[in-house]
Design an enzyme around this catalytic site. Sequence first.
Site, short mmCIF file in Angstrom:
data_model
loop_
_atom_site.label_atom_id
_atom_site.label_comp_id
_atom_site.label_asym_id
_atom_site.label_seq_id
_atom_site.Cartn_x
_atom_site.Cartn_y
_atom_site.Cartn_z
N HIS A 99 -8.50 14.42 22.63
CA HIS A 99 -7.13 14.13 22.22
C HIS A 99 -6.53 15.39 21.61
O HIS A 99 -7.12 15.99 20.71
CB HIS A 99 -7.11 12.97 21.22
N GLU A 117 -9.71 10.98 16.33
CA GLU A 117 -9.96 9.63 16.85
C GLU A 117 -10.85 8.87 15.87
O GLU A 117 -11.96 9.30 15.57
CB GLU A 117 -10.64 9.69 18.21
N GLU A 146 -0.65 0.48 7.35
CA GLU A 146 -1.78 -0.39 7.70
C GLU A 146 -1.65 -0.92 9.13
O GLU A 146 -0.61 -1.47 9.50
CB GLU A 146 -1.84 -1.56 6.73
N HIS A 181 0.82 -1.21 0.00
CA HIS A 181 0.00 0.00 0.00
C HIS A 181 0.86 1.26 0.00
O HIS A 181 2.01 1.24 0.42
CB HIS A 181 -0.87 0.07 1.26
N GLU A 227 -10.55 2.54 19.73
CA GLU A 227 -10.26 3.93 19.36
C GLU A 227 -8.81 4.02 18.92
O GLU A 227 -7.90 3.57 19.61
CB GLU A 227 -10.57 4.91 20.49
#
Length: 491
Positions: free
Chosen positions: A371, A376, A194, A190, A429
């Site tokens: 955050h 998130e 990932e 890719h 998350e």
Amino acid sequence: MEIRSKFSIRLIVLAITINLSLALPSSPQPYSWTGSFGDDESSEISPLRGHPSLLGVITKEVNPESSASVSSDKYELAPGQGASAELGIPFTFEDTTNPQPIRGDLGSTDPGPRTYSYDRLNPDTLAPPGSDSGDVEQAKWPMGLSHNRILPGHAGWSRQENVHNLPLATAMAGVDMKLAPWAYRELHWHKANEWGLILNGSVRLQTMNEDGQTFVDDLTEGDVWYFPSGIPHSLQGLDKGSEFMLVFDQGDFDDGGTSLASEMFLRNPKEVLSKNLQAPLTDFDDLPKDQLYIFNGTPAPKDIKEQNVTGPGGFAAGAESYTYHLSKQKSYETPGGSIKIIDPINFPIARNFSAALVTIKPGAMREIHWHGTSDEWGFFISGNARVSVYIAPTSGATFDFSAGDVSYVPATASHYIENIGNEDVVFLEVLQAPRFTDISVGQWLKLTPKQIIKDTLHLPDSLLDNLSPNKQYIVQGNTNLTSALGSRGPT
């Protein structure tokens, strides 16, 4: 005289012509706006378009049989729905007949047309709490609405979420993928990094990096992997198959744009392949005619050592390992649930991926937090929850989530995750950050001079004294969703 005769003849011809035209049947043109197709747009019963008399004012037009109201005997409010909207009591329409967009004294009935399944899944969208305000972009996408790519031979399927269906999610995208027993996600690589979490089943993973280091490992439900961009790898479902969630660090990531080994071979002349790999042309006669993507394969050997291929670079290990067995990590327990954190501190190769796998008991909540540097990206694995998002300066919205839903909250936007169901909420998350961090609202209030808090928010000493100086992560709550009502009034 001759001129008069000619004129008389012309008059006679004109008269005959007029009489003949009056005698001939005319094409039916019932209304002035009939189109060029004439009768082709009408039937013997009624015209395609109505009569001009229908334009404008018509007396006695009100239909007493039509009503925009729903009578009180045709619906019921869910427990807590009748409470003041400012309380924001959570409620569900699970056992409610004909859900209505009412909260306290806000809203009104809706006679339809409606799809009740949406309303039952999204009570806080149909009847938002009074704290909702302004405009917050859609923060939810159900994976069940993503187009599913299903593969031949029952080999598996794949569906994705990216900015095309969740425009707010600019920094991350997700792919939900299933491999049947012994099926492969073909050799590929890719542009994006990932990060993967196994949702069920088991998979064998294989890769090689730029230094020629190889790596192969078996993973099961709850385990994690990471592949940097450009690193080639493959996955094979083991004897029970596997489903896993992939997270990529590009909001516009499209799994259909993956670089595939099959396509690479198809896009190079066989003469070049023969020269490069020092093999006769006939060795390439049986190449796939099209990309494979996900396809059935032969069973992997039970002993993984049989697939440990190593070269001069050796085997990637230690901090260079591409997998982390999160399923075996002990959870950090709290009264309201538990949490597992995985970030580059304990999974070094995943340099900018930090995540928490959170379990929230019924009635409990992931504390209000935000955050500071990362959006998130979230995925609900089980249970039912609601999330309120506050975005500066004055916007807030509440969303409902169930298993299979993706959530997205921008950096610095405060939010919580409240379990409003009868089973545990399990939630992933993911952050783009070198360490999993957040700002806890409870801890912030406790560690700020009391005078400042009291002058600002007018909170009592009893509340402030009861706060913990430590992050709570998950706060225990009452499983009775209407317990906050107390003596405030009817439910």
